[in-house]
Motif scaffolding. Sequence first.
Motif, PDB file in Angstrom:
ATOM      1  N   ASN A   1     -54.263  42.195 -12.415  1.00  0.00           N
ATOM      2  CA  ASN A   1     -55.183  41.518 -13.336  1.00  0.00           C
ATOM      3  C   ASN A   1     -56.644  41.711 -12.933  1.00  0.00           C
ATOM      4  O   ASN A   1     -57.548  41.099 -13.513  1.00  0.00           O
ATOM      5  CB  ASN A   1     -54.849  40.029 -13.438  1.00  0.00           C
ATOM      6  N   GLY A   2     -56.901  42.549 -11.904  1.00  0.00           N
ATOM      7  CA  GLY A   2     -58.262  42.859 -11.470  1.00  0.00           C
ATOM      8  C   GLY A   2     -58.752  42.023 -10.303  1.00  0.00           C
ATOM      9  O   GLY A   2     -59.827  42.287  -9.741  1.00  0.00           O
ATOM     10  N   GLU A   3     -57.990  41.033  -9.889  1.00  0.00           N
ATOM     11  CA  GLU A   3     -58.390  40.163  -8.785  1.00  0.00           C
ATOM     12  C   GLU A   3     -58.217  40.874  -7.446  1.00  0.00           C
ATOM     13  O   GLU A   3     -57.230  41.587  -7.235  1.00  0.00           O
ATOM     14  CB  GLU A   3     -57.531  38.900  -8.815  1.00  0.00           C
ATOM     15  N   LYS A   4     -59.182  40.670  -6.542  1.00  0.00           N
ATOM     16  CA  LYS A   4     -59.138  41.297  -5.213  1.00  0.00           C
ATOM     17  C   LYS A   4     -59.270  40.234  -4.137  1.00  0.00           C
ATOM     18  O   LYS A   4     -60.106  39.332  -4.244  1.00  0.00           O
ATOM     19  CB  LYS A   4     -60.248  42.333  -5.067  1.00  0.00           C
ATOM     20  N   ILE A   5     -58.451  40.361  -3.092  1.00  0.00           N
ATOM     21  CA  ILE A   5     -58.471  39.405  -1.976  1.00  0.00           C
ATOM     22  C   ILE A   5     -58.729  40.193  -0.694  1.00  0.00           C
ATOM     23  O   ILE A   5     -57.994  41.138  -0.375  1.00  0.00           O
ATOM     24  CB  ILE A   5     -57.135  38.643  -1.866  1.00  0.00           C
ATOM     25  N   SER A   6     -59.770  39.803   0.032  1.00  0.00           N
ATOM     26  CA  SER A   6     -60.140  40.503   1.276  1.00  0.00           C
ATOM     27  C   SER A   6     -60.349  39.501   2.396  1.00  0.00           C
ATOM     28  O   SER A   6     -60.837  38.396   2.170  1.00  0.00           O
ATOM     29  CB  SER A   6     -61.429  41.311   1.072  1.00  0.00           C
ATOM     30  N   TRP A   7     -59.977  39.910   3.609  1.00  0.00           N
ATOM     31  CA  TRP A   7     -60.251  39.101   4.796  1.00  0.00           C
ATOM     32  C   TRP A   7     -60.283  40.029   6.008  1.00  0.00           C
ATOM     33  O   TRP A   7     -59.720  41.123   5.998  1.00  0.00           O
ATOM     34  CB  TRP A   7     -59.210  38.004   4.970  1.00  0.00           C
ATOM     35  N   TYR A   8     -60.950  39.570   7.065  1.00  0.00           N
ATOM     36  CA  TYR A   8     -61.056  40.367   8.285  1.00  0.00           C
ATOM     37  C   TYR A   8     -61.304  39.421   9.452  1.00  0.00           C
ATOM     38  O   TYR A   8     -62.353  38.781   9.535  1.00  0.00           O
ATOM     39  CB  TYR A   8     -62.200  41.375   8.152  1.00  0.00           C
ATOM     40  N   VAL A   9     -60.343  39.285  10.337  1.00  0.00           N
ATOM     41  CA  VAL A   9     -60.454  38.397  11.505  1.00  0.00           C
ATOM     42  C   VAL A   9     -60.451  39.275  12.749  1.00  0.00           C
ATOM     43  O   VAL A   9     -59.403  39.703  13.232  1.00  0.00           O
ATOM     44  CB  VAL A   9     -59.289  37.385  11.550  1.00  0.00           C
ATOM     45  N   GLU A  10     -61.631  39.563  13.257  1.00  0.00           N
ATOM     46  CA  GLU A  10     -61.743  40.451  14.409  1.00  0.00           C
ATOM     47  C   GLU A  10     -61.730  39.669  15.717  1.00  0.00           C
ATOM     48  O   GLU A  10     -61.764  38.434  15.724  1.00  0.00           O
ATOM     49  CB  GLU A  10     -63.030  41.280  14.303  1.00  0.00           C
ATOM     50  N   GLU A  11     -61.721  40.404  16.812  1.00  0.00           N
ATOM     51  CA  GLU A  11     -61.727  39.777  18.134  1.00  0.00           C
ATOM     52  C   GLU A  11     -63.074  39.097  18.382  1.00  0.00           C
ATOM     53  O   GLU A  11     -64.123  39.618  18.023  1.00  0.00           O
ATOM     54  CB  GLU A  11     -61.470  40.837  19.217  1.00  0.00           C
ATOM     55  N   THR A  12     -63.016  37.930  19.000  1.00  0.00           N
ATOM     56  CA  THR A  12     -64.234  37.145  19.215  1.00  0.00           C
ATOM     57  C   THR A  12     -65.048  37.691  20.394  1.00  0.00           C
ATOM     58  O   THR A  12     -64.529  38.403  21.264  1.00  0.00           O
ATOM     59  CB  THR A  12     -63.864  35.676  19.489  1.00  0.00           C
ATOM     60  N   LYS A  13     -66.313  37.293  20.424  1.00  0.00           N
ATOM     61  CA  LYS A  13     -67.194  37.694  21.535  1.00  0.00           C
ATOM     62  C   LYS A  13     -66.718  37.053  22.841  1.00  0.00           C
ATOM     63  O   LYS A  13     -66.838  37.653  23.913  1.00  0.00           O
ATOM     64  CB  LYS A  13     -68.631  37.281  21.235  1.00  0.00           C
ATOM     65  N   ARG A  14     -66.205  35.847  22.720  1.00  0.00           N
ATOM     66  CA  ARG A  14     -65.722  35.132  23.914  1.00  0.00           C
ATOM     67  C   ARG A  14     -64.555  35.882  24.553  1.00  0.00           C
ATOM     68  O   ARG A  14     -64.455  35.950  25.783  1.00  0.00           O
ATOM     69  CB  ARG A  14     -65.292  33.714  23.530  1.00  0.00           C
ATOM     70  N   LEU A  15     -63.672  36.447  23.736  1.00  0.00           N
ATOM     71  CA  LEU A  15     -62.534  37.202  24.263  1.00  0.00           C
ATOM     72  C   LEU A  15     -63.004  38.422  25.055  1.00  0.00           C
ATOM     73  O   LEU A  15     -62.504  38.691  26.157  1.00  0.00           O
ATOM     74  CB  LEU A  15     -61.623  37.639  23.111  1.00  0.00           C
ATOM     75  N   LYS A  16     -63.974  39.137  24.499  1.00  0.00           N
ATOM     76  CA  LYS A  16     -64.497  40.329  25.187  1.00  0.00           C
ATOM     77  C   LYS A  16     -65.161  39.957  26.514  1.00  0.00           C
ATOM     78  O   LYS A  16     -65.032  40.673  27.513  1.00  0.00           O
ATOM     79  CB  LYS A  16     -65.483  41.058  24.271  1.00  0.00           C
ATOM     80  N   LYS A  17     -65.865  38.823  26.510  1.00  0.00           N
ATOM     81  CA  LYS A  17     -66.520  38.352  27.730  1.00  0.00           C
ATOM     82  C   LYS A  17     -65.483  37.973  28.791  1.00  0.00           C
ATOM     83  O   LYS A  17     -65.638  38.297  29.975  1.00  0.00           O
ATOM     84  CB  LYS A  17     -67.406  37.156  27.383  1.00  0.00           C
ATOM     85  N   LEU A  18     -64.423  37.281  28.365  1.00  0.00           N
ATOM     86  CA  LEU A  18     -63.364  36.881  29.304  1.00  0.00           C
ATOM     87  C   LEU A  18     -62.622  38.094  29.869  1.00  0.00           C
ATOM     88  O   LEU A  18     -62.232  38.102  31.040  1.00  0.00           O
ATOM     89  CB  LEU A  18     -62.368  35.954  28.602  1.00  0.00           C
ATOM     90  N   GLN A  19     -62.427  39.124  29.046  1.00  0.00           N
ATOM     91  CA  GLN A  19     -61.762  40.338  29.524  1.00  0.00           C
ATOM     92  C   GLN A  19     -62.587  41.055  30.585  1.00  0.00           C
ATOM     93  O   GLN A  19     -62.045  41.608  31.551  1.00  0.00           O
ATOM     94  CB  GLN A  19     -61.475  41.268  28.340  1.00  0.00           C
ATOM     95  N   LYS A  20     -63.913  41.029  30.422  1.00  0.00           N
ATOM     96  CA  LYS A  20     -64.804  41.606  31.443  1.00  0.00           C
ATOM     97  C   LYS A  20     -64.726  40.795  32.738  1.00  0.00           C
ATOM     98  O   LYS A  20     -64.704  41.343  33.840  1.00  0.00           O
ATOM     99  CB  LYS A  20     -66.245  41.632  30.933  1.00  0.00           C
TER     100      LYS A  20
END
Length: 421
Positions: A225-244
């Motif tokens: 019917n033309g409707e579009k649904i989008s989402w994007y849940v990426e890795e947080t900055k806190r996660l990258k900091k904790l991995q370092k």
Amino acid sequence: MNGLKQEKIKETLNATRKRRKRQIPRVYQLKLQNLSKKDRKKLDRLFLEAKWLYNYIIADIENRLTKDSWKLKQVEIKTPEGFEKRDINTLSSQMRQGIIERIKHSLKSLKKAKEKGIKAGKLSFKSEIRSIPLKQYGITYKISGDRNRIKIQGIKKKFRVLGLHQLIEDCEIANGLLVKKPSGYYLYVTCYLQKEKALEEIKKKQTRQPIGIDLGIKHQITLSNGEKISWYVEETKRLKKLQKTLSRKQKGSKNYFKTKLKIQKEWEYIQNKRKDTLNKAISHLKKFFLIAIQNDSIKGWHEGYFGKQVQNTGIGGITARLKRLATLIPVFFVDRYEPTTQVCSFCGHRQKIPLSERTYKCPLCGKEIDRDVNSAKNILKIAVEKLKGEGKLLKTLPVDCGEVTPVEWAIAHGEAGSLPL
């Protein structure tokens, strides 16, 4: 006496199987609240004993996996200083039976995989067990709804839980699963609801309109019917900091494990956000009377150029959820090799179109339409034509380029992933 007891067990099992045919399963998540240090120690001991029992049997399956394995009250474990014996006091007999059944199920799965020619190894030792099966409601665990408490076999104290309001009054409570997560301890309760009541709830919110779904990378869901649904849940900055931070810690130290626990909690938070988004998308799709979707190879997308986008959206879960939903409402899966993108949804002309072109321009009829919407319309059209040919529609849908009108379905529900009977 044993013969009479076995006959009674068979009768109850047959009665349960007949009852289950008219029911649908639902799993509710309850969180254990207000846990003291003493409570956490008891629960940790429960999961520790489960690990000891699992690893002890895995070490010598041929000799240790017997009919009486669940009676084990003492096991031998490997420590840095050598082998030592440990007592199993907290883990109840039925919990032990559940762990042993899990091992048997894993062995059967490995055997089937090897028979199909798939390279499969053997069961490996576990450094941690995060779930314990609770086989029977009323024995392995009990719920007292008046005080929001649960009782787990082997532990005297009753635990306060959050989420009991989710349970419906008429539901039949079955087995459970005690789960250990970085954020705490949870009880997953399996309940069986009457199919008729579940269908009535869905029909109240349902529109008499069928829909075609096209899965994509830029827009995760595109409807006919033309409707579009989008989402994007990426890795947080806190996660990258904790991995370092973790990379700088000495492996095996207390600070190493503290940082590792923080990373696990952050991953759980991200996964919960993705699940929540997916739940909202599926609840929106439930409103449509018929759902048609192409059975795309999401795994191939993940292994290709779009791995990160697929991972951060969890788009692969849509197909799996719709297969489960097919037990309640009609869901049709179009073959993945159908050229839905190349065919004009107005006149049926076929042409090759590169991935960079986001608008479908038909040289025959001159129509211009969004590439994904065109694909979704074709998916719905294929589903309707096939179902019409098999006599599964009482009133057929128009398959032209106009708006689709409501369709009357024969009331029946097939197995998940298959056509409605």
